[in-house]
Design a protein around this motif. Structure first.
Motif, PDB file in Angstrom:
ATOM      1  N   LEU A 202       0.848  -1.185   0.000  1.00 60.03           N
ATOM      2  CA  LEU A 202       0.000   0.000   0.000  1.00 60.03           C
ATOM      3  C   LEU A 202       0.889   1.242   0.000  1.00 60.03           C
ATOM      4  N   THR A 203       0.667   2.106  -0.988  1.00 57.08           N
ATOM      5  CA  THR A 203       1.453   3.333  -1.108  1.00 57.08           C
ATOM      6  C   THR A 203       0.510   4.508  -1.301  1.00 57.08           C
ATOM      7  N   VAL A 204       0.786   5.587  -0.593  1.00 57.30           N
ATOM      8  CA  VAL A 204       0.044   6.834  -0.778  1.00 57.30           C
ATOM      9  C   VAL A 204       1.048   7.929  -1.109  1.00 57.30           C
ATOM     10  N   LEU A 205       0.809   8.637  -2.213  1.00 54.12           N
ATOM     11  CA  LEU A 205       1.646   9.756  -2.626  1.00 54.12           C
ATOM     12  C   LEU A 205       0.769  10.985  -2.801  1.00 54.12           C
ATOM     13  N   ILE A 206       1.364  12.157  -2.644  1.00 51.53           N
ATOM     14  CA  ILE A 206       0.600  13.407  -2.745  1.00 51.53           C
ATOM     15  C   ILE A 206       1.286  14.371  -3.693  1.00 51.53           C
ATOM     16  N   ASP A 207       0.478  15.175  -4.363  1.00 52.63           N
ATOM     17  CA  ASP A 207       0.945  16.266  -5.211  1.00 52.63           C
ATOM     18  C   ASP A 207       0.117  17.482  -4.818  1.00 52.63           C
ATOM     19  N   ILE A 208       0.641  18.270  -3.889  1.00 50.89           N
ATOM     20  CA  ILE A 208      -0.141  19.368  -3.304  1.00 50.89           C
ATOM     21  C   ILE A 208       0.586  20.713  -3.374  1.00 50.89           C
ATOM     22  N   ASP A 209       1.772  20.728  -3.990  1.00 45.51           N
ATOM     23  CA  ASP A 209       2.579  21.945  -3.991  1.00 45.51           C
ATOM     24  C   ASP A 209       2.500  22.723  -5.300  1.00 45.51           C
ATOM     25  N   GLY A 210       1.693  22.241  -6.239  1.00 48.18           N
ATOM     26  CA  GLY A 210       1.563  22.930  -7.511  1.00 48.18           C
ATOM     27  C   GLY A 210       2.752  22.753  -8.430  1.00 48.18           C
ATOM     28  N   LYS A 211       3.610  21.757  -8.152  1.00 46.10           N
ATOM     29  CA  LYS A 211       4.816  21.528  -8.953  1.00 46.10           C
ATOM     30  C   LYS A 211       4.681  20.314  -9.873  1.00 46.10           C
ATOM     31  N   GLN A 212       3.532  19.661  -9.857  1.00 45.77           N
ATOM     32  CA  GLN A 212       3.302  18.444 -10.640  1.00 45.77           C
ATOM     33  C   GLN A 212       4.364  17.396 -10.326  1.00 45.77           C
ATOM     34  N   GLU A 213       4.665  17.264  -9.033  1.00 47.29           N
ATOM     35  CA  GLU A 213       5.630  16.284  -8.551  1.00 47.29           C
ATOM     36  C   GLU A 213       5.014  15.496  -7.403  1.00 47.29           C
ATOM     37  N   TRP A 214       5.218  14.180  -7.427  1.00 42.05           N
ATOM     38  CA  TRP A 214       4.699  13.321  -6.362  1.00 42.05           C
ATOM     39  C   TRP A 214       5.644  13.312  -5.171  1.00 42.05           C
ATOM     40  N   ARG A 215       5.068  13.284  -3.994  1.00 38.35           N
ATOM     41  CA  ARG A 215       5.843  13.197  -2.755  1.00 38.35           C
ATOM     42  C   ARG A 215       5.350  12.006  -1.949  1.00 38.35           C
ATOM     43  N   ASP A 216       6.287  11.222  -1.416  1.00 34.05           N
ATOM     44  CA  ASP A 216       5.930  10.049  -0.624  1.00 34.05           C
ATOM     45  C   ASP A 216       5.183  10.455   0.638  1.00 34.05           C
ATOM     46  N   CYS A 217       4.185   9.658   1.002  1.00 35.04           N
ATOM     47  CA  CYS A 217       3.432   9.900   2.240  1.00 35.04           C
ATOM     48  C   CYS A 217       3.354   8.633   3.081  1.00 35.04           C
ATOM     49  N   ILE A 218       2.899   7.522   2.481  1.00 38.68           N
ATOM     50  CA  ILE A 218       2.732   6.262   3.206  1.00 38.68           C
ATOM     51  C   ILE A 218       3.245   5.129   2.335  1.00 38.68           C
ATOM     52  N   ASP A 219       3.946   4.179   2.943  1.00 36.57           N
ATOM     53  CA  ASP A 219       4.435   3.012   2.212  1.00 36.57           C
ATOM     54  C   ASP A 219       4.444   1.831   3.178  1.00 36.57           C
ATOM     55  N   VAL A 220       3.508   0.896   2.995  1.00 36.64           N
ATOM     56  CA  VAL A 220       3.348  -0.226   3.923  1.00 36.64           C
ATOM     57  C   VAL A 220       3.304  -1.529   3.135  1.00 36.64           C
ATOM     58  N   PRO A 221       4.286  -2.419   3.311  1.00 35.71           N
ATOM     59  CA  PRO A 221       4.235  -3.730   2.662  1.00 35.71           C
ATOM     60  C   PRO A 221       3.368  -4.701   3.449  1.00 35.71           C
ATOM     61  N   GLY A 222       3.013  -5.807   2.812  1.00 38.87           N
ATOM     62  CA  GLY A 222       2.286  -6.866   3.514  1.00 38.87           C
ATOM     63  C   GLY A 222       0.840  -6.563   3.816  1.00 38.87           C
ATOM     64  N   VAL A 223       0.217  -5.685   3.036  1.00 40.90           N
ATOM     65  CA  VAL A 223      -1.201  -5.359   3.227  1.00 40.90           C
ATOM     66  C   VAL A 223      -2.027  -6.301   2.354  1.00 40.90           C
ATOM     67  N   ARG A 224      -2.941  -7.018   2.965  1.00 50.48           N
ATOM     68  CA  ARG A 224      -3.756  -7.996   2.233  1.00 50.48           C
ATOM     69  C   ARG A 224      -5.220  -7.541   2.253  1.00 50.48           C
ATOM     70  N   LEU A 225      -5.689  -7.133   1.078  1.00 48.98           N
ATOM     71  CA  LEU A 225      -7.057  -6.643   0.945  1.00 48.98           C
ATOM     72  C   LEU A 225      -7.852  -7.593   0.061  1.00 48.98           C
ATOM     73  N   PRO A 226      -9.020  -8.023   0.504  1.00 48.30           N
ATOM     74  CA  PRO A 226      -9.859  -8.882  -0.341  1.00 48.30           C
ATOM     75  C   PRO A 226     -10.347  -8.130  -1.573  1.00 48.30           C
ATOM     76  N   ARG A 227     -10.699  -8.881  -2.602  1.00 51.14           N
ATOM     77  CA  ARG A 227     -11.323  -8.281  -3.774  1.00 51.14           C
ATOM     78  C   ARG A 227     -12.843  -8.278  -3.595  1.00 51.14           C
ATOM     79  N   GLY A 228     -13.514  -7.443  -4.370  1.00 46.17           N
ATOM     80  CA  GLY A 228     -14.968  -7.366  -4.299  1.00 46.17           C
ATOM     81  C   GLY A 228     -15.493  -6.314  -3.343  1.00 46.17           C
ATOM     82  N   TYR A 229     -14.613  -5.408  -2.861  1.00 49.94           N
ATOM     83  CA  TYR A 229     -15.045  -4.322  -1.986  1.00 49.94           C
ATOM     84  C   TYR A 229     -15.417  -3.092  -2.829  1.00 49.94           C
ATOM     85  N   TYR A 230     -15.896  -2.035  -2.155  1.00 51.98           N
ATOM     86  CA  TYR A 230     -16.411  -0.849  -2.836  1.00 51.98           C
ATOM     87  C   TYR A 230     -15.545   0.382  -2.541  1.00 51.98           C
ATOM     88  N   PHE A 231     -15.411   1.242  -3.550  1.00 51.15           N
ATOM     89  CA  PHE A 231     -14.749   2.529  -3.361  1.00 51.15           C
ATOM     90  C   PHE A 231     -15.789   3.589  -3.003  1.00 51.15           C
TER      91      PHE A 231
END
Length: 328
Positions: A202-231
């Motif tokens: 699971l990785t979360v990146l943000i682009d909030i500075d108006g520079k069109q550049e991604w910045r790391d926020c969250i990076d967690v290995p070993g996340v197991r999510l079932p399929r068939g869930y809703y957004f």
């Protein structure tokens, strides 16, 4: 943001995460429209048609969907009607948070969800607590008075197997997988975040500075999510408020090669879990036994059974002999 800027940013993101340039060049081909929300928002909120359903005070405007207005005690949500069965995916969120409040006199933020249950109002940014799945929270107000390690607004993530409660008084710290500060209020440029789920990472990146550049926020290995869930996405205001606007939600299917070992490791799961993190009522899944171990267990079990039968026959014969001697 210009399309060229997005493509360049996505190409850099793909290379950084080991997916290579071709995946970024073909990104448009992997857009899953049944799980995406963008202008002109056709059919959104319709009771009989459309892929997205509104809840609470959420309303559709020409340029955005407003989850909550800058008014006290409001809540709103928008949920996808179609369950997602993708194995690897990326959700791009284009949002805007703005209002009259200054400094910390605003609230409360919004959440992006990938959960088993949908359209259920609750206390966690307008949605239910003790959920099954993933929540990513853009929290704009610090409830804990003595915040020494965080500067708000703050983005965090939580995986829940249904047994965990989100701790509002501590801004979710006891169950947080990771997070980062993100100054996203009252900006004159576009703000984005990306939630990426690839190979149980699971990785979360943000682009909030108006520079069109991604910045790391969250990076967690070993996340197991079932399929068939809703957004979905939801928001709530209390004594403090803000406008929480969703401009677009775009889901992309990611095509990723796996080794045989990764195929075995990334097997289907039925409850959300994070490796090496114990959630109440749910232990981490055990590794399957090897063929040799299973053979040895069966072999020695059979030997023990045969040995017990032999001992039983010997004892029974001795008992019969003793019985005949007593008879005569």
């Amino acid at each position: 943001m210009a399309a060229g800027g997005w493509r360049a940013g996505l190409a850099l993101l793909a290379v950084a995460l080991g997916l290579g340039g071709p995946r970024a060049e073909q990104m448009e081909e992997h857009l899953k429209r049944e799980h995406s929300l963008s202008k002109p928002y056709q059919g959104v909120g319709s009771a009989s048609a459309g892929l997205w359903e509104l809840q609470g005070n959420a309303i559709v405007m020409a340029q955005y969907i407003r989850l909550t207005p800058d008014v006290q005690s409001k809540w709103g949500a928008v949920w996808n009607r179609v369950p997602c069965y993708l194995r690897d995916w990326e959700m791009q969120v284009h949002f805007k948070i703005h209002g009259q409040g200054k400094k910390n006199l605003n609230g409360d933020g919004f959440a992006i969800w990938y959960t088993k249950d949908r359209m259920q109002q609750g206390p966690v940014f307008g949605s239910k607590d003790n959920f099954l799945g993933l929540g990513v929270f853009v929290d704009t107000y610090p409830n804990e008075e003595k915040q020494q390690e965080r500067v708000f607004p703050y983005i965090s993530a939580m995986v829940n197997n249904g047994s965990l409660t989100y701790d509002h008084d501590r801004d979710g710290r006891p169950t947080e997988l990771g997070g980062c500060t993100a100054m996203v209020r009252n900006l004159n440029h576009d703000t984005f975040l990306v939630i990426r789920y690839v190979k149980r990472r699971l990785t979360v990146l943000i682009d909030i500075d108006g520079k069109q550049e991604w910045r790391d926020c969250i990076d967690v290995p070993g996340v197991r999510l079932p399929r068939g869930y809703y957004f979905g996405t939801s928001s709530v205001t209390g004594d403090l408020s803000d406008n929480h606007d969703i401009i677009s939600l775009k889901l992309y299917q990611l095509t990723v090669e796996r080794t045989p070992e990764e195929e075995r490791r990334d097997k289907e799961v039925y409850l959300p879990v994070v490796d090496n993190l114990k959630l109440p009522g749910m232990e981490a899944p055990l590794e399957p036994m090897s063929g040799l171990a299973l053979f040895l267990i069966v072999f020695f079990s059979l030997v023990a059974i045969v040995f017990a039968i032999v001992i039983g026959v010997i004892v029974y014969n001795k008992w019969q002999e003793q019985s005949r001697k007593h008879f005569y």
